[in-house]
Design a protein around this motif. Structure first.
Motif, PDB file in Angstrom:
ATOM      1  N   VAL A  10       0.865  -1.179   0.000  1.00  0.00           N
ATOM      2  CA  VAL A  10       0.000   0.000   0.000  1.00  0.00           C
ATOM      3  C   VAL A  10       0.901   1.228   0.000  1.00  0.00           C
ATOM      4  CG1 VAL A  10      -1.676   1.330   1.320  1.00  0.00           C
ATOM      5  CG2 VAL A  10      -1.892  -1.171   1.158  1.00  0.00           C
ATOM      6  N   THR A  11       0.641   2.135  -0.922  1.00  0.00           N
ATOM      7  CA  THR A  11       1.420   3.367  -1.006  1.00  0.00           C
ATOM      8  C   THR A  11       0.719   4.460  -0.212  1.00  0.00           C
ATOM      9  OG1 THR A  11       2.204   2.763  -3.214  1.00  0.00           O
ATOM     10  CG2 THR A  11       2.415   5.068  -2.562  1.00  0.00           C
ATOM     11  N   VAL A  12       1.484   5.174   0.597  1.00  0.00           N
ATOM     12  CA  VAL A  12       0.938   6.284   1.381  1.00  0.00           C
ATOM     13  C   VAL A  12       1.650   7.553   0.933  1.00  0.00           C
ATOM     14  CG1 VAL A  12       0.390   7.117   3.690  1.00  0.00           C
ATOM     15  CG2 VAL A  12       0.723   4.662   3.309  1.00  0.00           C
ATOM     16  N   VAL A  13       0.875   8.525   0.478  1.00  0.00           N
ATOM     17  CA  VAL A  13       1.444   9.747  -0.080  1.00  0.00           C
ATOM     18  C   VAL A  13       1.011  10.945   0.754  1.00  0.00           C
ATOM     19  CG1 VAL A  13       1.612  11.234  -2.113  1.00  0.00           C
ATOM     20  CG2 VAL A  13       1.421   8.742  -2.386  1.00  0.00           C
ATOM     21  N   GLY A  14       1.998  11.679   1.256  1.00  0.00           N
ATOM     22  CA  GLY A  14       1.702  12.888   2.001  1.00  0.00           C
ATOM     23  C   GLY A  14       1.441  14.066   1.073  1.00  0.00           C
ATOM     24  N   LEU A  15       0.362  14.793   1.379  1.00  0.00           N
ATOM     25  CA  LEU A  15      -0.018  15.970   0.579  1.00  0.00           C
ATOM     26  C   LEU A  15       0.079  17.221   1.442  1.00  0.00           C
ATOM     27  CD1 LEU A  15      -3.264  14.873  -1.307  1.00  0.00           C
ATOM     28  CD2 LEU A  15      -1.139  15.563  -2.379  1.00  0.00           C
ATOM     29  N   GLY A  16       0.517  18.311   0.830  1.00  0.00           N
ATOM     30  CA  GLY A  16       0.470  19.596   1.497  1.00  0.00           C
ATOM     31  C   GLY A  16      -0.736  20.384   1.039  1.00  0.00           C
ATOM     32  N   GLY A  85       0.477  16.102   4.976  1.00  0.00           N
ATOM     33  CA  GLY A  85       1.872  16.291   5.354  1.00  0.00           C
ATOM     34  C   GLY A  85       2.623  14.977   5.473  1.00  0.00           C
ATOM     35  N   ASP A  86       3.298  14.810   6.610  1.00  0.00           N
ATOM     36  CA  ASP A  86       4.059  13.593   6.865  1.00  0.00           C
ATOM     37  C   ASP A  86       3.116  12.522   7.404  1.00  0.00           C
ATOM     38  OD1 ASP A  86       5.732  11.576   7.701  1.00  0.00           O
ATOM     39  OD2 ASP A  86       7.181  12.899   8.666  1.00  0.00           O
ATOM     40  N   PRO A  87       2.891  11.434   6.662  1.00  0.00           N
ATOM     41  CA  PRO A  87       1.927  10.414   7.112  1.00  0.00           C
ATOM     42  C   PRO A  87       2.289   9.758   8.436  1.00  0.00           C
ATOM     43  CG  PRO A  87       2.485  10.109   4.793  1.00  0.00           C
ATOM     44  CD  PRO A  87       3.448  11.111   5.339  1.00  0.00           C
ATOM     45  N   MET A  88       3.578   9.793   8.822  1.00  0.00           N
ATOM     46  CA  MET A  88       4.011   9.136  10.049  1.00  0.00           C
ATOM     47  C   MET A  88       4.074  10.098  11.238  1.00  0.00           C
ATOM     48  SD  MET A  88       4.138   6.242   8.690  1.00  0.00           S
ATOM     49  CE  MET A  88       4.516   5.347  10.200  1.00  0.00           C
ATOM     50  N   PHE A  89       3.589  11.323  11.063  1.00  0.00           N
ATOM     51  CA  PHE A  89       3.569  12.305  12.142  1.00  0.00           C
ATOM     52  C   PHE A  89       2.117  12.652  12.435  1.00  0.00           C
ATOM     53  CE2 PHE A  89       3.951  16.658  13.878  1.00  0.00           C
ATOM     54  CZ  PHE A  89       4.788  16.393  14.947  1.00  0.00           C
ATOM     55  N   TYR A  90       1.543  11.983  13.442  1.00  0.00           N
ATOM     56  CA  TYR A  90       0.131  12.148  13.779  1.00  0.00           C
ATOM     57  C   TYR A  90      -0.756  11.903  12.562  1.00  0.00           C
ATOM     58  CZ  TYR A  90       1.486  14.205  18.273  1.00  0.00           C
ATOM     59  OH  TYR A  90       2.004  14.421  19.522  1.00  0.00           O
ATOM     60  N   GLY A  91      -0.343  10.982  11.704  1.00  0.00           N
ATOM     61  CA  GLY A  91      -1.095  10.740  10.484  1.00  0.00           C
ATOM     62  C   GLY A  91      -1.576   9.307  10.353  1.00  0.00           C
ATOM     63  N   SER A 113       3.138  20.157   8.636  1.00  0.00           N
ATOM     64  CA  SER A 113       2.765  21.526   8.994  1.00  0.00           C
ATOM     65  C   SER A 113       3.677  22.075  10.082  1.00  0.00           C
ATOM     66  CB  SER A 113       1.307  21.562   9.460  1.00  0.00           C
ATOM     67  OG  SER A 113       1.102  20.693  10.548  1.00  0.00           O
ATOM     68  N   VAL A 114       4.227  21.184  10.913  1.00  0.00           N
ATOM     69  CA  VAL A 114       5.166  21.623  11.945  1.00  0.00           C
ATOM     70  C   VAL A 114       6.441  22.153  11.312  1.00  0.00           C
ATOM     71  CG1 VAL A 114       6.640  20.811  13.827  1.00  0.00           C
ATOM     72  CG2 VAL A 114       4.242  20.131  13.743  1.00  0.00           C
ATOM     73  N   SER A 115       6.958  21.447  10.306  1.00  0.00           N
ATOM     74  CA  SER A 115       8.165  21.910   9.623  1.00  0.00           C
ATOM     75  C   SER A 115       7.928  23.261   8.946  1.00  0.00           C
ATOM     76  CB  SER A 115       8.616  20.877   8.587  1.00  0.00           C
ATOM     77  OG  SER A 115       9.022  19.680   9.211  1.00  0.00           O
ATOM     78  N   TYR A 116       6.776  23.390   8.280  1.00  0.00           N
ATOM     79  CA  TYR A 116       6.439  24.667   7.641  1.00  0.00           C
ATOM     80  C   TYR A 116       6.332  25.777   8.685  1.00  0.00           C
ATOM     81  CZ  TYR A 116       5.367  23.137   2.849  1.00  0.00           C
ATOM     82  OH  TYR A 116       5.448  22.696   1.554  1.00  0.00           O
ATOM     83  N   LEU A 181      -1.356  30.155  11.817  1.00  0.00           N
ATOM     84  CA  LEU A 181      -0.784  30.008  10.483  1.00  0.00           C
ATOM     85  C   LEU A 181      -1.711  29.113   9.664  1.00  0.00           C
ATOM     86  CD1 LEU A 181       1.723  29.743  12.793  1.00  0.00           C
ATOM     87  CD2 LEU A 181       3.031  30.105  10.702  1.00  0.00           C
ATOM     88  N   GLU A 182      -2.288  29.690   8.616  1.00  0.00           N
ATOM     89  CA  GLU A 182      -3.287  28.990   7.811  1.00  0.00           C
ATOM     90  C   GLU A 182      -2.729  28.563   6.458  1.00  0.00           C
ATOM     91  OE1 GLU A 182      -7.273  31.382   9.379  1.00  0.00           O
ATOM     92  OE2 GLU A 182      -6.363  31.924   7.459  1.00  0.00           O
ATOM     93  N   GLN A 183      -3.243  27.422   5.969  1.00  0.00           N
ATOM     94  CA  GLN A 183      -2.940  26.947   4.610  1.00  0.00           C
ATOM     95  C   GLN A 183      -1.435  26.962   4.323  1.00  0.00           C
ATOM     96  OE1 GLN A 183      -4.828  25.775   2.016  1.00  0.00           O
ATOM     97  NE2 GLN A 183      -6.740  25.778   3.190  1.00  0.00           N
TER      98      GLN A 183
END
Length: 425
Positions: A10-16, A85-91, A113-116, A181-183
């Protein structure tokens, strides 16, 4: 007989928030080739139909129980799961790894979103506390509030900033600076700010992160709370059934909480032991067992006020109320020691290496602990605390009732447990 082909990962893709435009070539390729695309409606809407022709499936609510069902329904097909975002960070990556195993996943992370947020604020990520209130009570934030601390809160929606501001005011952190901080990462990125004690912004975009520069109001009547066990007694609502501050600190020292461990707090009273156990690390868990319903409700209120609303409260008398509880790593008995079978039940529930700590103030219970100490070792100590009080125009010592404490670690050879004393019945 031919060997069946291995399952398709299964592929997991993080989206911003920038959607398709912000993906790597590998992420786009995974989504374009997928036969099934699973995600939230907002995430699915970010994918261009011309590039992503797979069947689109929106996560139902609640999400977590649906994971095994959806994976089974689409087994044998190329599945791509969308994450924020990062699927392995609260995802969603965590739930998939637990359900399918890490080897069955291919994860394409995106900046979180934390990195941003830290990039926009100039905050070092490693020095920033992160709290999520997505699907969790805002009260969790209370345990992270300390003067000068920087905290990022992953919001549950547009209403989260106002809820956060209200909690900061209530906990004595009204002067704290808040930035929403939005969007993050999209063309619609925006920031607005204020202070918690004057927060009057209308709800904005639901996709937001709240940054807090913690500042405590010295004039607020809430007691200052440190990061170590032994919080001020005034931090608790209680009816007198409270393990007092200095004894509480010694008790938590004997219990020795470690990340991820579970405590049974039997005879919860005001919940102070279980609460301060959970405050030592975000992954620590506790179950408070209290037979008086009014006190059980008080434990829940104290837990929420002190930032650990996840404390589980069981209403009932031990040992009967212990049936069916998850196995503990440590047990504290603060009341009801002479109840028939209680000490044996607590001991039997512990695996080798588990810790048992018992506090008592009565001679009858002290005799029980003395006998257990004689047979099973450990530490038997007398804790005595005196406070300076006025004596006329002078000052003298007022002695608190001494507490006898037995603490012991269960060894492999003691797995069968002790035998209940006759004088306990």
């Amino acid at each position: 007989m031919s060997t069946p082909p291995p399952p398709i990962p299964v592929t997991v893709v993080g989206l911003g928030a920038d959607g398709w435009a912000g993906l790597t070539a590998a992420g786009r390729s995974a989504l374009s080739s997928a036969e099934v695309l699973i995600g939230g409606p907002r995430q699915l809407d970010l994918l261009p139909a011309a590039e992503c022709a797979g069947e689109r499936v929106a996560w139902p609510s609640p999400l977590r129980p649906a994971v095994p069902k959806l994976m089974a329904e689409h087994a044998g097909r190329r599945i791509a799961v969308l994450a924020s975002g990062d699927p392995m960070f609260y995802g969603i990556g965590r739930a998939l790894a637990e359900e399918l195993g890490p080897r069955s996943l291919r994860v394409h992370p995106h900046p979180s979103s934390v990195s941003y947020a830290c990039a926009r604020l100039g905050w070092p990520v490693e020095d920033t506390e992160v709290i999520t209130v997505v699907g969790r009570p805002v009260a969790r934030l209370a345990a992270a509030l300390h003067e000068g601390r920087r905290v990022l809160v992953l919001s549950a929606g547009a209403g989260s900033p106002a809820e956060i501001a209200a909690l900061l005011r209530e906990r004595g952190f009204g002067p704290s600076r808040m930035r929403v901080l939005e969007q993050l990462g999209s063309e619609r990125e925006d920031t607005y700010e204020g202070h918690a004690d004057g927060w009057d912004h209308a709800p904005g975009d639901p996709l937001n992160v709240v940054a807090i520069d913690c500042r405590r109001d010295p004039a607020h009547d809430a007691p200052r709370l440190g990061a170590t066990p032994g919080l001020p007694d005034a931090a608790y609502e209680h009816d007198g059934q409270l393990t007092k501050r200095h004894v509480r600190a010694a008790t938590l020292c004997a219990l020795a909480p470690a990340p991820g461990e579970l405590l049974w707090d039997i005879g919860g009273g005001s919940g102070s032991i279980g609460i301060e156990w959970m405050r030592t690390h975000p992954s620590c868990r506790a179950v408070a067992v209290e037979r008086v319903p009014e006190r059980a409700s008080r434990i829940a209120r104290n837990a929420a006020a002190l930032g650990v609303p996840g404390l589980r409260v069981v209403v009932g008398a031990a040992p009967q109320a212990l049936a069916g509880l998850p196995a503990p790593d440590a047990v504290f008995i603060g009341g009801g020691l002479t109840a028939p079978g209680l000490l044996d039940a607590a001991w039997a529930a512990l695996a080798p290496g588990g810790r048992l700590v018992v506090n008592t103030v009565t001679l009858e219970s002290e005799a029980v602990l003395t006998e257990r100490y004689r047979r099973h070792g450990g530490d038997l100590v007398k804790l005595a605390v005196a406070h300076a009080v006025p004596v006329g125009g002078f000052t003298g010592w007022k002695q608190a009732m001494p507490v006898t404490q037995w603490s012991v670690t269960k060894s492999d050879g003691s797995a069968a447990g002790p035998t209940e004393e006759r004088d306990q019945t």
